[in-house]
Write a protein that holds these residues in place. Sequence first.
Motif, PDB file in Angstrom:
ATOM      1  N   ASP A  75       0.865  -1.189   0.000  1.00 27.06           N
ATOM      2  CA  ASP A  75       0.000   0.000   0.000  1.00 27.06           C
ATOM      3  C   ASP A  75       0.896   1.231   0.000  1.00 27.06           C
ATOM      4  O   ASP A  75       1.684   1.422   0.935  1.00 27.06           O
ATOM      5  N   TYR A  76       0.759   2.083  -1.004  1.00 30.87           N
ATOM      6  CA  TYR A  76       1.700   3.190  -1.135  1.00 30.87           C
ATOM      7  C   TYR A  76       1.678   4.141   0.062  1.00 30.87           C
ATOM      8  O   TYR A  76       2.669   4.799   0.376  1.00 30.87           O
ATOM      9  N   ARG A  77       0.578   4.175   0.780  1.00 22.40           N
ATOM     10  CA  ARG A  77       0.498   5.119   1.899  1.00 22.40           C
ATOM     11  C   ARG A  77       1.507   4.819   3.005  1.00 22.40           C
ATOM     12  O   ARG A  77       1.867   5.707   3.782  1.00 22.40           O
ATOM     13  N   PHE A 204      -3.548   4.403   8.856  1.00 22.19           N
ATOM     14  CA  PHE A 204      -3.362   5.641   8.102  1.00 22.19           C
ATOM     15  C   PHE A 204      -4.430   6.647   8.517  1.00 22.19           C
ATOM     16  O   PHE A 204      -5.552   6.266   8.821  1.00 22.19           O
ATOM     17  N   PRO A 205      -4.087   7.900   8.520  1.00 20.32           N
ATOM     18  CA  PRO A 205      -5.123   8.897   8.734  1.00 20.32           C
ATOM     19  C   PRO A 205      -6.104   8.814   7.575  1.00 20.32           C
ATOM     20  O   PRO A 205      -5.695   8.714   6.406  1.00 20.32           O
ATOM     21  N   GLU A 206      -7.373   8.842   7.898  1.00 21.28           N
ATOM     22  CA  GLU A 206      -8.377   8.798   6.839  1.00 21.28           C
ATOM     23  C   GLU A 206      -8.260  10.066   6.008  1.00 21.28           C
ATOM     24  O   GLU A 206      -8.296  11.171   6.535  1.00 21.28           O
ATOM     25  N   GLN A 211     -11.908  14.499  -1.290  1.00 22.24           N
ATOM     26  CA  GLN A 211     -10.690  14.582  -2.088  1.00 22.24           C
ATOM     27  C   GLN A 211     -10.380  13.247  -2.754  1.00 22.24           C
ATOM     28  O   GLN A 211     -10.065  13.189  -3.935  1.00 22.24           O
ATOM     29  N   ARG A 214     -12.446  12.306  -5.855  1.00 21.22           N
ATOM     30  CA  ARG A 214     -12.146  13.038  -7.069  1.00 21.22           C
ATOM     31  C   ARG A 214     -10.784  12.664  -7.653  1.00 21.22           C
ATOM     32  O   ARG A 214     -10.431  13.073  -8.734  1.00 21.22           O
ATOM     33  N   GLU A 215     -10.006  11.897  -6.877  1.00 20.16           N
ATOM     34  CA  GLU A 215      -8.678  11.526  -7.341  1.00 20.16           C
ATOM     35  C   GLU A 215      -8.809  10.586  -8.542  1.00 20.16           C
ATOM     36  O   GLU A 215      -9.391   9.510  -8.451  1.00 20.16           O
ATOM     37  N   VAL A 216      -8.261  10.944  -9.621  1.00 25.36           N
ATOM     38  CA  VAL A 216      -8.489  10.220 -10.859  1.00 25.36           C
ATOM     39  C   VAL A 216      -7.188   9.571 -11.324  1.00 25.36           C
ATOM     40  O   VAL A 216      -6.137  10.186 -11.299  1.00 25.36           O
ATOM     41  N   GLU A 217      -7.325   8.336 -11.720  1.00 22.84           N
ATOM     42  CA  GLU A 217      -6.168   7.661 -12.269  1.00 22.84           C
ATOM     43  C   GLU A 217      -6.283   7.701 -13.791  1.00 22.84           C
ATOM     44  O   GLU A 217      -7.203   7.147 -14.385  1.00 22.84           O
ATOM     45  N   ARG A 218      -5.355   8.353 -14.413  1.00 25.98           N
ATOM     46  CA  ARG A 218      -5.445   8.433 -15.872  1.00 25.98           C
ATOM     47  C   ARG A 218      -4.114   8.047 -16.498  1.00 25.98           C
ATOM     48  O   ARG A 218      -3.067   8.369 -15.970  1.00 25.98           O
ATOM     49  N   ALA A 219      -4.199   7.393 -17.606  1.00 20.36           N
ATOM     50  CA  ALA A 219      -2.978   7.044 -18.324  1.00 20.36           C
ATOM     51  C   ALA A 219      -2.352   8.333 -18.830  1.00 20.36           C
ATOM     52  O   ALA A 219      -3.026   9.276 -19.209  1.00 20.36           O
ATOM     53  N   TYR A 220      -1.050   8.340 -18.816  1.00 16.93           N
ATOM     54  CA  TYR A 220      -0.356   9.558 -19.210  1.00 16.93           C
ATOM     55  C   TYR A 220      -0.395   9.735 -20.715  1.00 16.93           C
ATOM     56  O   TYR A 220      -0.148   8.810 -21.457  1.00 16.93           O
TER      57      TYR A 220
ATOM     58  N   GLN B 211     -12.060  13.283  12.102  1.00 15.61           N
ATOM     59  CA  GLN B 211     -10.946  12.530  11.540  1.00 15.61           C
ATOM     60  C   GLN B 211     -10.662  11.278  12.360  1.00 15.61           C
ATOM     61  O   GLN B 211     -10.494  10.197  11.819  1.00 15.61           O
ATOM     62  N   ARG B 214     -13.058   8.319  11.895  1.00 16.84           N
ATOM     63  CA  ARG B 214     -12.931   7.604  10.641  1.00 16.84           C
ATOM     64  C   ARG B 214     -11.633   6.830  10.521  1.00 16.84           C
ATOM     65  O   ARG B 214     -11.422   6.077   9.595  1.00 16.84           O
ATOM     66  N   GLU B 215     -10.716   7.083  11.457  1.00 17.81           N
ATOM     67  CA  GLU B 215      -9.413   6.415  11.408  1.00 17.81           C
ATOM     68  C   GLU B 215      -9.619   4.924  11.659  1.00 17.81           C
ATOM     69  O   GLU B 215     -10.118   4.509  12.684  1.00 17.81           O
ATOM     70  N   TYR B 220      -2.985  -5.481   7.503  1.00 15.41           N
ATOM     71  CA  TYR B 220      -2.433  -5.226   6.171  1.00 15.41           C
ATOM     72  C   TYR B 220      -2.689  -6.421   5.267  1.00 15.41           C
ATOM     73  O   TYR B 220      -2.429  -7.536   5.623  1.00 15.41           O
TER      74      TYR B 220
ATOM     75  N   LYS F 201       1.354   4.984 -14.996  1.00 13.96           N
ATOM     76  CA  LYS F 201       0.185   5.862 -14.958  1.00 13.96           C
ATOM     77  C   LYS F 201       0.398   6.864 -13.832  1.00 13.96           C
ATOM     78  O   LYS F 201       0.579   6.477 -12.684  1.00 13.96           O
ATOM     79  N   PHE F 202       0.358   8.133 -14.197  1.00 12.06           N
ATOM     80  CA  PHE F 202       0.609   9.167 -13.182  1.00 12.06           C
ATOM     81  C   PHE F 202      -0.692   9.555 -12.495  1.00 12.06           C
ATOM     82  O   PHE F 202      -1.723   9.743 -13.145  1.00 12.06           O
ATOM     83  N   ILE F 203      -0.632   9.644 -11.186  1.00 10.84           N
ATOM     84  CA  ILE F 203      -1.796   9.990 -10.376  1.00 10.84           C
ATOM     85  C   ILE F 203      -1.508  11.305  -9.674  1.00 10.84           C
ATOM     86  O   ILE F 203      -0.433  11.481  -9.106  1.00 10.84           O
ATOM     87  N   PHE F 204      -2.453  12.225  -9.753  1.00 13.42           N
ATOM     88  CA  PHE F 204      -2.276  13.504  -9.046  1.00 13.42           C
ATOM     89  C   PHE F 204      -3.450  13.710  -8.106  1.00 13.42           C
ATOM     90  O   PHE F 204      -4.574  13.332  -8.414  1.00 13.42           O
ATOM     91  N   GLU F 206      -6.436  15.566  -6.841  1.00 11.96           N
ATOM     92  CA  GLU F 206      -7.308  16.517  -7.520  1.00 11.96           C
ATOM     93  C   GLU F 206      -7.178  17.864  -6.831  1.00 11.96           C
ATOM     94  O   GLU F 206      -7.353  17.983  -5.622  1.00 11.96           O
TER      95      GLU F 206
END
Lengths: 220, 220, 220, 220, 220, 220
Positions: A75-77, A204-206, A211, A214-220, B211, B214-215, B220, F201-204, F206
């Motif tokens: 998990d990247y977080r 992880f903090p929620e 946000q 709305r986070e979108v994964e799009r191919a570059y 916050q 929701r935590e 894992y 795939k780049f993720i930003f 939002e």
Amino acid sequence: AELFDKELYADDDIAGIVTGLAWTQVGGEILLIESSLSRGKGTLTLSGQLGDVMKESAITALSYLKAHADDLGIDYRIFNHYDLHIHIPAGAVPKDGPSAGITMLTSMASIYTQRRVRPYLAMTGEVTLRGKVLPVGGIKEKILAANRAGIKEVILCSKNRKDIEEINQTYIKDLTFHYVDTVDQVLETALLPGQVGKPMKFIFPEERDSQREREVERAY
Amino acid sequence: AELFDKELYADDDIAGIVTGLAWTQVGGEILLIESSLSRGKGTLTLSGQLGDVMKESAITALSYLKAHADDLGIDYRIFNHYDLHIHIPAGAVPKDGPSAGITMLTSMASIYTQRRVRPYLAMTGEVTLRGKVLPVGGIKEKILAANRAGIKEVILCSKNRKDIEEINQTYIKDLTFHYVDTVDQVLETALLPGQVGKPMKFIFPEERDSQREREVERAY
Amino acid sequence: AELFDKELYADDDIAGIVTGLAWTQVGGEILLIESSLSRGKGTLTLSGQLGDVMKESAITALSYLKAHADDLGIDYRIFNHYDLHIHIPAGAVPKDGPSAGITMLTSMASIYTQRRVRPYLAMTGEVTLRGKVLPVGGIKEKILAANRAGIKEVILCSKNRKDIEEINQTYIKDLTFHYVDTVDQVLETALLPGQVGKPMKFIFPEERDSQREREVERAY
Amino acid sequence: AELFDKELYADDDIAGIVTGLAWTQVGGEILLIESSLSRGKGTLTLSGQLGDVMKESAITALSYLKAHADDLGIDYRIFNHYDLHIHIPAGAVPKDGPSAGITMLTSMASIYTQRRVRPYLAMTGEVTLRGKVLPVGGIKEKILAANRAGIKEVILCSKNRKDIEEINQTYIKDLTFHYVDTVDQVLETALLPGQVGKPMKFIFPEERDSQREREVERAY
Amino acid sequence: AELFDKELYADDDIAGIVTGLAWTQVGGEILLIESSLSRGKGTLTLSGQLGDVMKESAITALSYLKAHADDLGIDYRIFNHYDLHIHIPAGAVPKDGPSAGITMLTSMASIYTQRRVRPYLAMTGEVTLRGKVLPVGGIKEKILAANRAGIKEVILCSKNRKDIEEINQTYIKDLTFHYVDTVDQVLETALLPGQVGKPMKFIFPEERDSQREREVERAY
Amino acid sequence: AELFDKELYADDDIAGIVTGLAWTQVGGEILLIESSLSRGKGTLTLSGQLGDVMKESAITALSYLKAHADDLGIDYRIFNHYDLHIHIPAGAVPKDGPSAGITMLTSMASIYTQRRVRPYLAMTGEVTLRGKVLPVGGIKEKILAANRAGIKEVILCSKNRKDIEEINQTYIKDLTFHYVDTVDQVLETALLPGQVGKPMKFIFPEERDSQREREVERAY
Ligand SMILES: [Ca+2]
Ligand SMILES: [Ca+2]
Ligand SMILES: [Ca+2]
Ligand SMILES: [Ca+2]
Ligand SMILES: [Ca+2]
Ligand SMILES: [Ca+2]
Ligand SMILES: [Ca+2]
Ligand SMILES: [Ca+2]
Ligand SMILES: [Ca+2]
Ligand SMILES: [Ca+2]
Ligand SMILES: [Ca+2]
Ligand SMILES: [Ca+2]
């Protein structure tokens, strides 16, 4: 101070502990790599009197893991919300060189996935940013030391096979060698499928719902 | 400047004060490790002219405590909202080496839990990131110094037992030795169950309700 | 450059100015410690060509004050919202050693509480993190210099009493000595009960009401 | 590279330019201190190959101004919202020592208040954190250089008066000396009451109304 | 590696490229100063193996531009929202000294205003924080090198006029000299009125309306 | 440790891997530049025992890419939300000099665009901030090494053409040379039009809608 002793192997149910074969001031030696995670902001701490080249190896190994987190099921977080500490006892013995690269990478992969490390296994090899394993020196001395310490399997770069073939085979008849070219091959051999008995639970903090949605994964 | 004196033991109701046996420029010596917490952002300050190896020992000990906070009953928020300062008098005497590792770890564990430290106790041993205790050198000189200073119990790595057996037993008949292999064993011996008389009260900023609720803690 | 001159004593209504007895390259000397606070974020600035040991003394003294702020009646918010600068003239003379520890601590305590410092008083002694005062060297030379400068009272560690008894008493008949073992004793002697004539008024940003009310103080 | 030349005086309507008398590698010399403010976050930049002691002098001078901002009529927000740069030409000549302390402080006071600096004035003296002016060395050489450069008035520490009296008076008959003991006296002499012709207009981000109103000034 | 070659002049429609005359380890030489802006947070990067004095020159030049942004028509927000990189090829040749000061300042002014730089122009001179231009050394060697490289106009400090008059005039009959005392004069000569063909478009995050409107400009 | 071996070419479907010709302590050599991106805050990490000049080359190359992101079709947000790591094996061999400039730039351009790199291609040349390619030394040795390693095409600065013409043509009859003057020409030759097989795939995160809509692009 001795760097290593056999009974340490009994603890094979802790994630992040991997046996390496690296250079110290007194020649090739067996040593243990320890990784630890604690809640934080993603800082990396290295201890055990590591030299510049060894530190760069650790940073390169970590970059590889970050770039391939999805493939490894990490998990990247965790990279943002946990601090990573890598320590190599004995803390007073200066250590350097790139040959602990795959060992540090395996230690990190184990701690981030909480997967068990194959027991009685040691390894030596330089790692590159794209996951290639490069050959290293001092193979004969390292292998003899591994044998004395009760190691049963060793991971080496395939380009180090010729160094093994030059060793008197009676000395290494109890050792199994795994020759690899990539980090993927290292991890397939070194990490067992299951997690340790009491795997660390990552918190992880929620993130704010609005946000994340709305986070979108799009191919570059 | 003398590093230590007996009447300092009278103060056994302050958390974070532990007696170590470490190397200085004038050989093995008794010294006191002091820890202090004050509200802040989690920075670590080390003072007392500590060398690189000793600083790495302190960082390794702190990482161990952070990774095992739950086991030790330490509220993790202390690490984020309090600054830790470790000082080793006398401030002008250079000190180095890994042998103060378990002493610094015990000092930290005492200040974070506010538990009392067993009086007339001293210790020496290297600590690793996963909580192993490694043997250290200079045992004979350290033990004789401890005896002269009125120490009654000493914690050592079990691998240092042979160094004790080589000492003339008439010199150490008043000392009790505790041989350990792990940090857990060190803390069981060194920390008393109760807190000091006036334990520090930790204050944390209330985190945003929304916050925290929701935590989620998930495996894992 | 002379480090000190008598008429500087006339200014005894400024908080944070304390007379120390410390080592310089030309031996034991009288010097003035100056502390200043200005609105900021809690940074510590040290100037006057201080060596590493002296800097660590200042940091240790500040940690002690932070850990005992309540006992001394210091509003903890000052540490977060004001920058502390400690300067020791003359700025071109290198200074080092731990013996200015209690002097710097007294200077800080005065500036944070705005309490007046007892006039014609000097002091020398190392400070530890838990508030012990340790003996220092060069006592004879420091005391003679203090006498010449018009000092009337001196604070010393009780363990330095023997150094005073070795001095020809005719040289020090005008001096009163206060022997101490703890920082508490230093401050009781050195700080007068009242504040300076125009005490600094500390201003803090009002914290968000909602947050402060929910802030809970709980025993650990 | 010559450090100074006469026609530079023509520019007496710029804030922050003050003539100092300090040490360089080629002895006492006249030099110009330049201060500049630009919108930022309060960082301090020092340039012109200044040594450690000179840098500490600048930091001490700035702390004094911050601690006495109200007395000098300086809006405290400037320290947080403007960056200060102090440059001393020629940029390739190494400079050190504390004797530019009062000159740098005057330069800063001028730029922060936008008040004009008295023309044909030079000064030399160390500054302390509480605003004392200390004597400095090399007075004779500095004064002769000031005379050759067309300086008409000089500010010195009163303890340097004896150094002036030892100079052949025919060499300095065109010079007026101002002897001072405090920074207050320096600024009264050096800063003219009025601002420069086109004073800089300071802009601050409007702080949130709700927050400012609740901000309470209370005596400690 | 040659530092410079003639055809590079063809590119006179890029902002931020200015020809300087500075010292290198092999004496006075022609070199190109390149400036580049990219979206960021206002950091300054210097590359090309610049020495300390040259770095301080760059910082001083940037402070001058920031303090006079309005006069030069530079939107102040660029300093906060764009990173500036100044590079001086060849990257392996160490460079130092203050004589590139006005060249770096002109390069920065061009990149921030996107105005074109006068072609076939070179310059040398130290810059001070208040915008004075100081004379520099090595003029003869620099001018002969400029002539060989096809330079047609040169900006110098008026105090370097005497160095030009000492050169055999037949060598420099094709060169026009501009003698200046201030940065304003440098920029009037060096920057053409129009912008480059494809000027960079600066993008800023929209600041919160409510905040900007309340932002008040008031005389100090 | 050998720096390079032929079969590494098989991996031509990974972005960011480019073959350079640079100086090492044992002369001109072939080496691989590896770039890696992982989610972060835009930090740049360089490893492989790179010297100062080589590090400045990397920084200059990155600044060039940032300033020309639009031309290259790179979404600017990648620079803010991804960390870039550049590693050059073997990690224990010190490397320096500017000649890897265009190789590092090509590696970065490939990783940011995920475009494939032309196989069997090597290159050497210094890069400047405005995108010029400068000639470098050691051409003969580098070219012979490239030939031995199976390289088929080489990119060089046009000013290095004369160095090629001096080589015995029988040694290089299998090599095709591309002479360039600008970075644009390098990238046109080195980057293939298509992306690698499994492009990253780049993720930003939002950005707040309200803010982005109000963001205005205006000509300066
Ligand atoms: Ca893969
Ligand atoms: Ca190795
Ligand atoms: Ca445990
Ligand atoms: Ca030791
Ligand atoms: Ca107390
Ligand atoms: Ca001392
Ligand atoms: Ca005052
Ligand atoms: Ca001086
Ligand atoms: Ca102007
Ligand atoms: Ca020069
Ligand atoms: Ca272009
Ligand atoms: Ca090169």
